[in-house]
Design an enzyme around this catalytic site. Sequence first.
Site, PDB file in Angstrom:
ATOM      1  N   ILE A  14       0.855  -1.199   0.000  1.00 30.31           N
ATOM      2  CA  ILE A  14       0.000   0.000   0.000  1.00 30.31           C
ATOM      3  C   ILE A  14       0.883   1.237   0.000  1.00 30.31           C
ATOM      4  O   ILE A  14       0.626   2.234  -0.663  1.00 30.31           O
ATOM      5  CB  ILE A  14      -0.897   0.034   1.260  1.00 30.31           C
ATOM      6  CG1 ILE A  14      -1.709  -1.247   1.374  1.00 30.31           C
ATOM      7  CG2 ILE A  14      -1.794   1.253   1.246  1.00 30.31           C
ATOM      8  CD1 ILE A  14      -2.387  -1.391   2.725  1.00 30.31           C
ATOM      9  N   ASP A  33      12.742   1.605   5.146  1.00 27.89           N
ATOM     10  CA  ASP A  33      12.351   0.190   5.218  1.00 27.89           C
ATOM     11  C   ASP A  33      13.616  -0.644   5.400  1.00 27.89           C
ATOM     12  O   ASP A  33      14.701  -0.247   4.964  1.00 27.89           O
ATOM     13  CB  ASP A  33      11.645  -0.247   3.938  1.00 27.89           C
ATOM     14  CG  ASP A  33      11.342  -1.742   3.993  1.00 27.89           C
ATOM     15  OD1 ASP A  33      11.922  -2.489   3.191  1.00 27.89           O
ATOM     16  OD2 ASP A  33      10.615  -2.156   4.900  1.00 27.89           O
ATOM     17  N   LEU A  35      13.853  -3.772   4.192  1.00 28.29           N
ATOM     18  CA  LEU A  35      13.904  -4.687   3.020  1.00 28.29           C
ATOM     19  C   LEU A  35      13.938  -6.158   3.425  1.00 28.29           C
ATOM     20  O   LEU A  35      14.405  -7.010   2.662  1.00 28.29           O
ATOM     21  CB  LEU A  35      15.132  -4.366   2.140  1.00 28.29           C
ATOM     22  CG  LEU A  35      15.081  -3.002   1.435  1.00 28.29           C
ATOM     23  CD1 LEU A  35      16.351  -2.794   0.622  1.00 28.29           C
ATOM     24  CD2 LEU A  35      13.851  -2.868   0.539  1.00 28.29           C
ATOM     25  N   SER A 126      -6.513  -1.006  11.794  1.00 26.80           N
ATOM     26  CA  SER A 126      -7.211  -2.138  11.187  1.00 26.80           C
ATOM     27  C   SER A 126      -8.529  -2.399  11.879  1.00 26.80           C
ATOM     28  O   SER A 126      -8.680  -2.125  13.068  1.00 26.80           O
ATOM     29  CB  SER A 126      -6.332  -3.389  11.326  1.00 26.80           C
ATOM     30  OG  SER A 126      -7.091  -4.547  11.128  1.00 26.80           O
ATOM     31  N   THR A 128      -9.405  -5.054  12.744  1.00 28.01           N
ATOM     32  CA  THR A 128      -9.211  -6.174  13.685  1.00 28.01           C
ATOM     33  C   THR A 128      -9.396  -5.710  15.122  1.00 28.01           C
ATOM     34  O   THR A 128      -9.535  -6.512  16.022  1.00 28.01           O
ATOM     35  CB  THR A 128      -7.781  -6.731  13.550  1.00 28.01           C
ATOM     36  OG1 THR A 128      -6.869  -5.631  13.624  1.00 28.01           O
ATOM     37  CG2 THR A 128      -7.598  -7.474  12.264  1.00 28.01           C
ATOM     38  N   TYR A 163      -1.646 -10.314  16.285  1.00 22.85           N
ATOM     39  CA  TYR A 163      -1.669  -9.209  15.302  1.00 22.85           C
ATOM     40  C   TYR A 163      -2.697  -8.169  15.746  1.00 22.85           C
ATOM     41  O   TYR A 163      -2.410  -6.963  15.800  1.00 22.85           O
ATOM     42  CB  TYR A 163      -2.021  -9.746  13.917  1.00 22.85           C
ATOM     43  CG  TYR A 163      -2.360  -8.644  12.942  1.00 22.85           C
ATOM     44  CD1 TYR A 163      -3.647  -8.510  12.431  1.00 22.85           C
ATOM     45  CD2 TYR A 163      -1.412  -7.694  12.577  1.00 22.85           C
ATOM     46  CE1 TYR A 163      -3.975  -7.486  11.563  1.00 22.85           C
ATOM     47  CE2 TYR A 163      -1.726  -6.661  11.717  1.00 22.85           C
ATOM     48  CZ  TYR A 163      -3.014  -6.574  11.211  1.00 22.85           C
ATOM     49  OH  TYR A 163      -3.337  -5.548  10.362  1.00 22.85           O
ATOM     50  N   LYS A 167      -2.257  -4.041  16.983  1.00 23.65           N
ATOM     51  CA  LYS A 167      -2.994  -2.902  16.410  1.00 23.65           C
ATOM     52  C   LYS A 167      -3.751  -2.156  17.510  1.00 23.65           C
ATOM     53  O   LYS A 167      -3.744  -0.928  17.584  1.00 23.65           O
ATOM     54  CB  LYS A 167      -4.003  -3.401  15.367  1.00 23.65           C
ATOM     55  CG  LYS A 167      -3.368  -3.751  14.052  1.00 23.65           C
ATOM     56  CD  LYS A 167      -2.822  -2.506  13.370  1.00 23.65           C
ATOM     57  CE  LYS A 167      -2.095  -2.856  12.110  1.00 23.65           C
ATOM     58  NZ  LYS A 167      -1.498  -1.689  11.466  1.00 23.65           N
ATOM     59  N   TYR A 190      -8.957  -0.113   8.272  1.00 27.07           N
ATOM     60  CA  TYR A 190      -9.435  -0.807   7.071  1.00 27.07           C
ATOM     61  C   TYR A 190      -9.072  -2.278   7.207  1.00 27.07           C
ATOM     62  O   TYR A 190      -8.529  -2.686   8.228  1.00 27.07           O
ATOM     63  CB  TYR A 190      -8.885  -0.185   5.783  1.00 27.07           C
ATOM     64  CG  TYR A 190      -7.424   0.152   5.768  1.00 27.07           C
ATOM     65  CD1 TYR A 190      -6.968   1.384   6.233  1.00 27.07           C
ATOM     66  CD2 TYR A 190      -6.474  -0.740   5.269  1.00 27.07           C
ATOM     67  CE1 TYR A 190      -5.624   1.708   6.207  1.00 27.07           C
ATOM     68  CE2 TYR A 190      -5.127  -0.422   5.242  1.00 27.07           C
ATOM     69  CZ  TYR A 190      -4.703   0.808   5.704  1.00 27.07           C
ATOM     70  OH  TYR A 190      -3.363   1.139   5.686  1.00 27.07           O
ATOM     71  N   PHE A 191      -9.384  -3.094   6.185  1.00 27.06           N
ATOM     72  CA  PHE A 191      -9.153  -4.526   6.419  1.00 27.06           C
ATOM     73  C   PHE A 191      -8.580  -5.240   5.206  1.00 27.06           C
ATOM     74  O   PHE A 191      -7.525  -5.795   5.242  1.00 27.06           O
ATOM     75  CB  PHE A 191     -10.459  -5.189   6.870  1.00 27.06           C
ATOM     76  CG  PHE A 191     -10.242  -6.378   7.746  1.00 27.06           C
ATOM     77  CD1 PHE A 191     -10.495  -7.648   7.272  1.00 27.06           C
ATOM     78  CD2 PHE A 191      -9.768  -6.222   9.038  1.00 27.06           C
ATOM     79  CE1 PHE A 191     -10.277  -8.754   8.076  1.00 27.06           C
ATOM     80  CE2 PHE A 191      -9.561  -7.321   9.859  1.00 27.06           C
ATOM     81  CZ  PHE A 191      -9.811  -8.585   9.374  1.00 27.06           C
TER      82      PHE A 191
END
Length: 370
Positions: A14, A33, A35, A126, A128, A163, A167, A190-191
């Site tokens: 994203i 990042d 990587l 999320s 979740t 997880y 969040k 969002y999911f």
Amino acid sequence: MKKTLLITWWTWYIWSHAVVAFEEAWYKTVIVDNLVNSSINTLIWIEKILGYKPDFFEVDLRNNEKLDEVFKKYNFDWVIHFAWLKAVWESCNYPLKYHDNNLVWSIRLFELMEKYGVKNIIFSSSATVYKPSPLTPLPDGEGNIIKLWYTETDLTWDCSNPYWTTKFVLEQILRDLAIHSWFNVMNLRYFNPIWAHETWFLWEDPNGIPNNLLPYIMKVATWDLPYLNIFWNDYKTIDWTWVRDYIDVNDLVEGHLFAYSKLDERQKIKVESNEQNHPTPLYKEGINLKWAFETYNLWTGKWVSVLEMVKTTEKVIWKEIPYKIVWRREWDLAEVYCNPNKAYKELWFKTKVSLEESLSNSWKFYSSKN
Ligand code: WQD
């Protein structure tokens, strides 16, 4: 003077769409990042779209020294935090790996934000964090299925896998920072993003066997995998398979842009009203937390079952997708989707990309690979 955004990147692509969208909206993005779960080649594809490569630093968020150097080099206005692990089943097998990666990394990042006075953050949270929905929706008495969806004020609780815990905890940490340390937080829930950029240069193409539904279907369509395993079919939908709200990433990133504008607008009002330098944190003044920590569901409001996803894909790509109904996947939820109306009313955010268009973009990428 262009605003400078730090974008943290990890497993989900994203961020790559967000970099393109924010650069095209005249913001300067800087990517960090490590990587471990991603490929530097994504920057090459971004360059094909933008005509230049954004600034990138190979940094592990736990490496405070290197991340500090990045903060020293730029005067960031914002942070968009996408760096986390996100496979529910994996988090159940390796809980501490998720707590370390998702929580420790984020806290290191927040510490540097505080050190350099970078107080604005868009956190990609999320759904979740919402209470898991009942496996079978309550009929309305005439046998119709009542859509159960969560609004932002619904309780979050009882995260039944690591997880979800990470969040939920990160949202609470950011809420604390909003109340006690003048952070401005846009918390987006969002999911199920699905994606391929309309240029087909950016896509979700995980190495190895995909966890998620759409990339798995696409690899069946390109004969990389023999058939799709549909994880159980015991849910009261039209075809008994489980349902999700699949949002196209191009819509999702637009939602991040709208959220950015909303908080930027509030930030200006705060500075003008000198609230930014308020002598005491919010909690002492009882100032409306909404001004510092705001949550939005970014969702389509539609309801797509696994078999509907398979049949729609077959219709779009003119190919059969063989499948088998198999066991139920551990920790899976039969249904997850949320009420999108608050983002529509307050951010004017409404999804535009249809499922068919999403699938067509994805197929253009996957079919072009073979
Ligand atoms: C979707 C549906 C499966 C694969 C993901 C992320 C998670 C979270 C939400 C943000 C389910 C079924 C799937 C397959 C199948 N993101 N399925 N066969 O489970 O919603 O989770 O999005 O917080 O981090 O992992 O997405 O795409 O894995 O599954 O039948 O081979 O498809 O049972 O109903 P999920 P998914």
